[in-house]
Every structure is written in structure tokens, then in C-alpha cells.
Design a protein around this motif. Structure first.
Motif, PDB file in Angstrom:
ATOM      1  N   VAL A  10       0.832  -1.206   0.000  1.00  0.00           N
ATOM      2  CA  VAL A  10       0.000   0.000   0.000  1.00  0.00           C
ATOM      3  C   VAL A  10       0.866   1.257   0.000  1.00  0.00           C
ATOM      4  CG1 VAL A  10      -1.571   1.397   1.423  1.00  0.00           C
ATOM      5  CG2 VAL A  10      -2.042  -1.030   1.032  1.00  0.00           C
ATOM      6  N   TYR A  11       0.597   2.116  -0.970  1.00  0.00           N
ATOM      7  CA  TYR A  11       1.249   3.426  -1.064  1.00  0.00           C
ATOM      8  C   TYR A  11       0.187   4.514  -0.970  1.00  0.00           C
ATOM      9  CZ  TYR A  11       5.612   1.327  -2.760  1.00  0.00           C
ATOM     10  OH  TYR A  11       6.773   0.604  -2.875  1.00  0.00           O
ATOM     11  N   LYS A  12       0.571   5.638  -0.391  1.00  0.00           N
ATOM     12  CA  LYS A  12      -0.297   6.818  -0.396  1.00  0.00           C
ATOM     13  C   LYS A  12       0.579   8.046  -0.591  1.00  0.00           C
ATOM     14  CE  LYS A  12      -4.253   8.961  -0.011  1.00  0.00           C
ATOM     15  NZ  LYS A  12      -5.347   8.761  -0.986  1.00  0.00           N
ATOM     16  N   HIS A  14       0.686  12.400  -1.290  1.00  0.00           N
ATOM     17  CA  HIS A  14      -0.015  13.672  -1.121  1.00  0.00           C
ATOM     18  C   HIS A  14       0.630  14.692  -2.050  1.00  0.00           C
ATOM     19  CE1 HIS A  14      -1.984  17.077   0.742  1.00  0.00           C
ATOM     20  NE2 HIS A  14      -0.824  17.611   1.029  1.00  0.00           N
ATOM     21  N   ARG A  20       4.727  14.852  -5.582  1.00  0.00           N
ATOM     22  CA  ARG A  20       4.043  13.791  -4.849  1.00  0.00           C
ATOM     23  C   ARG A  20       4.880  13.426  -3.619  1.00  0.00           C
ATOM     24  NH1 ARG A  20       1.386   8.853  -7.656  1.00  0.00           N
ATOM     25  NH2 ARG A  20       3.536   8.178  -7.931  1.00  0.00           N
ATOM     26  N   THR A  49      -3.617   7.724   8.551  1.00  0.00           N
ATOM     27  CA  THR A  49      -3.877   7.525   7.115  1.00  0.00           C
ATOM     28  C   THR A  49      -4.061   6.048   6.810  1.00  0.00           C
ATOM     29  OG1 THR A  49      -2.625   9.502   6.514  1.00  0.00           O
ATOM     30  CG2 THR A  49      -2.941   7.845   4.794  1.00  0.00           C
ATOM     31  N   ILE A  53      -7.388   4.064   5.200  1.00  0.00           N
ATOM     32  CA  ILE A  53      -7.322   3.242   3.994  1.00  0.00           C
ATOM     33  C   ILE A  53      -7.818   1.827   4.272  1.00  0.00           C
ATOM     34  CG2 ILE A  53      -5.700   2.136   2.395  1.00  0.00           C
ATOM     35  CD1 ILE A  53      -4.090   4.753   2.440  1.00  0.00           C
ATOM     36  N   ASP A  58     -10.619   5.990   2.837  1.00  0.00           N
ATOM     37  CA  ASP A  58      -9.728   6.603   1.859  1.00  0.00           C
ATOM     38  C   ASP A  58      -9.198   5.486   0.957  1.00  0.00           C
ATOM     39  OD1 ASP A  58      -8.228   8.455   0.505  1.00  0.00           O
ATOM     40  OD2 ASP A  58      -6.835   8.879   2.147  1.00  0.00           O
ATOM     41  N   PRO A  60      -5.991   3.891  -1.374  1.00  0.00           N
ATOM     42  CA  PRO A  60      -4.539   3.982  -1.549  1.00  0.00           C
ATOM     43  C   PRO A  60      -4.196   4.513  -2.935  1.00  0.00           C
ATOM     44  CG  PRO A  60      -5.247   1.716  -1.806  1.00  0.00           C
ATOM     45  CD  PRO A  60      -6.473   2.497  -1.392  1.00  0.00           C
ATOM     46  N   SER A  61      -3.023   5.121  -3.046  1.00  0.00           N
ATOM     47  CA  SER A  61      -2.543   5.539  -4.369  1.00  0.00           C
ATOM     48  C   SER A  61      -2.121   4.333  -5.195  1.00  0.00           C
ATOM     49  CB  SER A  61      -1.361   6.505  -4.211  1.00  0.00           C
ATOM     50  OG  SER A  61      -1.722   7.630  -3.442  1.00  0.00           O
TER      51      SER A  61
END
Length: 247
Positions: A10-12, A14, A20, A49, A53, A58, A60-61
């Protein structure tokens, strides 16, 4: 055992100033049914965060999250909401009680959200509140309670919905040491006696000792070679791990 929630790579990110900025970087772990897992890390490490997720609040990216065996990315927003209501209860640092509702009404909120009439579950609600030492406070409003009592109401509300997974975000952050220990003992019993899965994020070493498994989140990444397992994780071991990770 079956995973109640799992994260895979999992990546997030901002967006900040056209760049980024990573918040979470390749987080992979799971929480099994009935397991109490704690994730420690400093403020800003991505703990809250990650909880958002995992619950589907929310996205994840990149990466995948499965809740109760369901890939959240495959669901519509409506179906994610319904799955979250069925599977996840929340315990927050700031209690999030509705000030104009009594203890009884706050605890009964999950039933109303599920379309059930809370008054038809009075016996169940009162038994739960007795278990948490709130039986004399059912008619009180939040401003009439101590911090420890408000957090116990928050836990009762999370348990009342019957969800198998509790996500706890710094639940003792606003409590005295004594009240905090009482809250952690309640959460421990939820895992031992009810078979609930608990995922706790905290920066409090004493809270971490209640977990079955302790992971460390540093700069958005889980420390790969530092993990402690219970029962009864020694607080000295927690401090040693924090020092080794420069947390």
C-alpha cells in the motif's frame, strides 16, 4: 486463521507544491480474526492515514486492501460504506460522542444506523454498559462524564454494532495513565473474550504491551526486521525497539 483485514504494498501520496510526497510506502501486513495488533510510530508517520485506507474511508494511491476477504478497490462507494458498517467499529482519541445525546443514545447509535430500533435492544445495551462499568451513567450526557468514562462509552458504541474489527486511533491520548490502562484492559478483553480483532495505532509504549503483535511504522514504512510478539510484551522491549529505530 483467517485475515479480517490485509494490506499489500500500500502506497499513499499527497500532492504538495506540484510534487508527490509519500505518506505510506509499500505497507504490507494483515490482522487475523481475534488478533490484537498494534502499530507504533511518531506523529506524522502515516498511522491514521493507514487506518482510513484499511477501513475504506480513503483509497490507496497504489496497492490492495482486503476487508473481510473483499478487495475494496472492486467496490462502489456505496458498497464500501455498507461493508465498513458491517465489519468495522471505531474508537477515537477525541471520543466523538454526540453532545446532545445521553450515554444510552450514543451507545445505541449503531443500531439506528443499521435500521434497528435501539429500544428493542435495551437488554443487550444495558448488559454491555454493565460490563464496561457504565450502568449508572446511562442517562448522563457526555459533558457529565470523565474522560475515561467518555472513552468507555466510545468503546461500547463500537461494540454495540457487532462489527468483528475495531480500529483504535490513539484511544488513550486524552486520558490519565490510570484511565488509559483501564481502556486498554477493556480492549484486551474484547480480543480474548469476544474474539474481536483489534488494530491499535499509538505512540504510547505502555498501550503497545497489550497487543499480540507490535509493528513499527517509520516514515511511512513498516520496519522490516523489528517486530515484537506477546502475550505481555515487556515495556522495556518496546523502549529498546523505539531507541533502535530512533523514534
Amino acid at each position: 486463521m483467517t485475515d479480517i483485514v490485509s494490506a499489500h504494498e500500500v502506497y499513499k501520496f499527497h500532492e504538495q507544491g506540484g510534487e508527490r510526497v509519500p505518506i505510506l510506502r509499500g505497507v504490507t501486513f494483515d490482522v487475523q480474526e481475534g488478533e490484537f495488533v498494534c502499530i507504533m510510530g511518531p506523529s506524522g508517520s502515516g498511522k491514521s492515514t493507514l487506518l482510513h485506507i484499511l477501513s475504506g474511508l480513503d483509497a490507496p494511491s497504489a496497492g490492495a486492501v482486503r476487508l473481510a476477504g473483499v478487495d475494496l478497490s472492486k467496490l462502489s462507494e456505496r458498497k464500501r460504506t455498507l461493508l465498513r458498517r458491517a465489519q468495522v467499529g471505531y474508537v477515537f482519541q477525541f471520543f466523538n460522542l454526540l453532545p446532545n445525546l445521553t450515554v444510552r443514545e450514543n451507545v445505541g447509535l449503531p443500531l439506528a444506523i443499521q435500521g434497528r430500533r435501539p429500544e428493542l435492544a435495551d437488554e443487550e445495551l444495558e448488559a454491555l454498559c454493565r460490563r464496561l462499568g457504565l450502568e449508572q451513567r446511562l442517562g448522563c450526557y457526555p459533558h457529565q462524564l470523565s474522560g475515561g468514562e467518555m472513552q468507555r462509552v466510545s468503546i461500547a458504541r463500537a461494540l454495540m454494532g457487532g462489527q468483528p474489527l475495531l480500529l483504535c486511533d490513539e484511544p488513550t491520548g486524552n486520558l490519565s495513565q490510570k484511565a488509559g490502562a483501564e481502556v486498554m484492559e477493556i480492549l484486551r478483553r474484547c480480543a480474548d473474550e469476544d474474539g474481536r480483532s483489534i488494530l491499535l495505532v499509538t505512540h504510547n509504549p505502555r498501550d503497545a504491551t497489550f497487543a499480540d503483535r507490535l509493528l513499527f511504522l517509520v516514515d511511512g514504512e513498516l520496519a522490516p526486521d523489528v517486530q515484537l510478539t506477546g502475550p505481555d510484551i515487556p515495556v522495556e522491549s518496546v523502549h529498546e525497539a523505539l531507541v533502535s529505530l530512533a523514534i
